[in-house]
Write a protein that holds these residues in place. Structure first.
Motif, mmCIF file in Angstrom:
data_model
loop_
_atom_site.group_PDB
_atom_site.id
_atom_site.type_symbol
_atom_site.label_atom_id
_atom_site.label_comp_id
_atom_site.label_asym_id
_atom_site.label_seq_id
_atom_site.Cartn_x
_atom_site.Cartn_y
_atom_site.Cartn_z
ATOM 1 N N MET A 1 43.408 26.808 50.964
ATOM 2 C CA MET A 1 43.784 26.054 49.773
ATOM 3 C C MET A 1 45.313 25.965 49.693
ATOM 4 O O MET A 1 46.011 26.959 49.804
ATOM 5 C CB MET A 1 43.219 26.744 48.542
ATOM 6 N N ALA A 2 45.809 24.776 49.519
ATOM 7 C CA ALA A 2 47.259 24.560 49.425
ATOM 8 C C ALA A 2 47.712 24.644 47.971
ATOM 9 O O ALA A 2 46.971 24.284 47.056
ATOM 10 C CB ALA A 2 47.619 23.195 49.995
ATOM 11 N N HIS A 3 48.901 25.139 47.792
ATOM 12 C CA HIS A 3 49.532 25.180 46.467
ATOM 13 C C HIS A 3 50.800 24.338 46.534
ATOM 14 O O HIS A 3 51.506 24.345 47.530
ATOM 15 C CB HIS A 3 49.905 26.613 46.078
ATOM 16 N N THR A 4 51.074 23.636 45.468
ATOM 17 C CA THR A 4 52.284 22.812 45.402
ATOM 18 C C THR A 4 53.222 23.386 44.355
ATOM 19 O O THR A 4 52.826 23.578 43.209
ATOM 20 C CB THR A 4 51.931 21.353 45.043
ATOM 21 N N TRP A 5 54.445 23.652 44.776
ATOM 22 C CA TRP A 5 55.500 24.076 43.865
ATOM 23 C C TRP A 5 56.502 22.942 43.793
ATOM 24 O O TRP A 5 56.824 22.324 44.794
ATOM 25 C CB TRP A 5 56.189 25.341 44.372
ATOM 26 N N LYS A 6 57.018 22.698 42.613
ATOM 27 C CA LYS A 6 57.962 21.592 42.424
ATOM 28 C C LYS A 6 59.319 22.122 41.985
ATOM 29 O O LYS A 6 59.403 23.058 41.200
ATOM 30 C CB LYS A 6 57.423 20.614 41.397
ATOM 31 N N VAL A 7 60.362 21.498 42.519
ATOM 32 C CA VAL A 7 61.733 21.826 42.124
ATOM 33 C C VAL A 7 62.368 20.555 41.569
ATOM 34 O O VAL A 7 62.328 19.511 42.200
ATOM 35 C CB VAL A 7 62.573 22.349 43.313
ATOM 36 N N GLN A 8 62.919 20.680 40.382
ATOM 37 C CA GLN A 8 63.653 19.568 39.771
ATOM 38 C C GLN A 8 65.102 19.989 39.641
ATOM 39 O O GLN A 8 65.392 21.104 39.195
ATOM 40 C CB GLN A 8 63.092 19.228 38.399
ATOM 41 N N ILE A 9 66.012 19.110 40.026
ATOM 42 C CA ILE A 9 67.443 19.381 39.896
ATOM 43 C C ILE A 9 68.046 18.356 38.953
ATOM 44 O O ILE A 9 67.952 17.149 39.195
ATOM 45 C CB ILE A 9 68.154 19.323 41.258
ATOM 46 N N ASP A 10 68.634 18.844 37.873
ATOM 47 C CA ASP A 10 69.335 17.982 36.915
ATOM 48 C C ASP A 10 70.831 18.189 37.119
ATOM 49 O O ASP A 10 71.303 19.324 37.175
ATOM 50 C CB ASP A 10 68.947 18.338 35.479
ATOM 51 N N LEU A 11 71.555 17.082 37.243
ATOM 52 C CA LEU A 11 72.998 17.120 37.487
ATOM 53 C C LEU A 11 73.745 16.585 36.274
ATOM 54 O O LEU A 11 73.324 15.605 35.654
ATOM 55 C CB LEU A 11 73.342 16.268 38.713
ATOM 56 N N PHE A 12 74.851 17.245 35.969
ATOM 57 C CA PHE A 12 75.667 16.860 34.819
ATOM 58 C C PHE A 12 77.117 16.755 35.260
ATOM 59 O O PHE A 12 77.650 17.699 35.849
ATOM 60 C CB PHE A 12 75.543 17.896 33.694
ATOM 61 N N ASN A 13 77.745 15.649 34.983
ATOM 62 C CA ASN A 13 79.156 15.453 35.296
ATOM 63 C C ASN A 13 79.960 15.590 34.023
ATOM 64 O O ASN A 13 79.852 14.750 33.128
ATOM 65 C CB ASN A 13 79.397 14.083 35.936
ATOM 66 N N ALA A 14 80.772 16.643 33.941
ATOM 67 C CA ALA A 14 81.585 16.867 32.747
ATOM 68 C C ALA A 14 82.589 15.751 32.553
ATOM 69 O O ALA A 14 83.036 15.510 31.441
ATOM 70 C CB ALA A 14 82.296 18.223 32.831
ATOM 71 N N GLY A 15 82.941 15.057 33.633
ATOM 72 C CA GLY A 15 83.884 13.954 33.531
ATOM 73 C C GLY A 15 83.375 12.847 32.625
ATOM 74 O O GLY A 15 84.151 12.063 32.092
ATOM 75 N N GLU A 16 82.049 12.807 32.433
ATOM 76 C CA GLU A 16 81.490 11.812 31.515
ATOM 77 C C GLU A 16 81.820 12.168 30.073
ATOM 78 O O GLU A 16 81.824 11.317 29.206
ATOM 79 C CB GLU A 16 79.974 11.734 31.708
ATOM 80 N N VAL A 17 82.080 13.467 29.826
ATOM 81 C CA VAL A 17 82.425 13.924 28.480
ATOM 82 C C VAL A 17 83.933 14.045 28.324
ATOM 83 O O VAL A 17 84.495 13.596 27.347
ATOM 84 C CB VAL A 17 81.742 15.285 28.195
ATOM 85 N N ARG A 18 84.570 14.646 29.338
ATOM 86 C CA ARG A 18 86.020 14.853 29.312
ATOM 87 C C ARG A 18 86.584 14.372 30.634
ATOM 88 O O ARG A 18 86.305 14.954 31.678
ATOM 89 C CB ARG A 18 86.359 16.339 29.142
ATOM 90 N N SER A 19 87.382 13.346 30.616
ATOM 91 C CA SER A 19 87.908 12.768 31.855
ATOM 92 C C SER A 19 88.852 13.715 32.594
ATOM 93 O O SER A 19 89.082 13.550 33.778
ATOM 94 C CB SER A 19 88.613 11.452 31.560
ATOM 95 N N ASP A 20 89.408 14.720 31.905
ATOM 96 C CA ASP A 20 90.325 15.657 32.558
ATOM 97 C C ASP A 20 89.586 16.855 33.165
ATOM 98 O O ASP A 20 90.209 17.768 33.665
ATOM 99 C CB ASP A 20 91.380 16.146 31.551
ATOM 100 N N GLU A 21 88.266 16.831 33.143
ATOM 101 C CA GLU A 21 87.458 17.958 33.628
ATOM 102 C C GLU A 21 86.594 17.504 34.801
ATOM 103 O O GLU A 21 85.457 17.087 34.619
ATOM 104 C CB GLU A 21 86.573 18.477 32.484
#
Length: 93
Positions: A1-21
């Motif tokens: 029997m096979a099992h499936t594990w899932k990985v989700q990666i969420d990326l956040f760019n601080a430059g979208e909030v603060r251009s100097d970061e």
């Protein structure tokens, strides 16, 4: 029997909030087939003198989040084995 594990990666760019970061953060979430979740975190900071190539920062932050997730998964495995064996177990990286 096979099992499936899932990985989700969420990326956040601080430059979208603060251009100097010039900072990218990543949050990796592993969900097992049994519904257990583990989280890993990573970040990458661009040197202001380097070219602005968001994909590089995302790759680095994601890699660091996956490495953190792998370390946490090893610790969870070690803890599970320790509970079964009734003594402390250390798993090598």
């Amino acid at each position: 029997m096979a099992h499936t594990w899932k990985v989700q990666i969420d990326l956040f760019n601080a430059g979208e909030v603060r251009s100097d970061e010039p900072l990218t953060t990543a949050h990796a979430t592993l969900t097992t087939s049994a519904g257990t979740t583990l989280n890993g975190y990573g970040r990458a900071r661009r040197n202001p003198g380097d070219p602005d190539v968001p994909e590089v920062g995302e790759e680095l932050a994601a890699a660091r989040a996956l490495r953190d997730l792998a370390d946490r998964l090893l610790r969870a495995s070690s803890d599970d084995i320790s509970a079964l064996e009734h003594h402390r177990v250390h798993l090598a990286r």
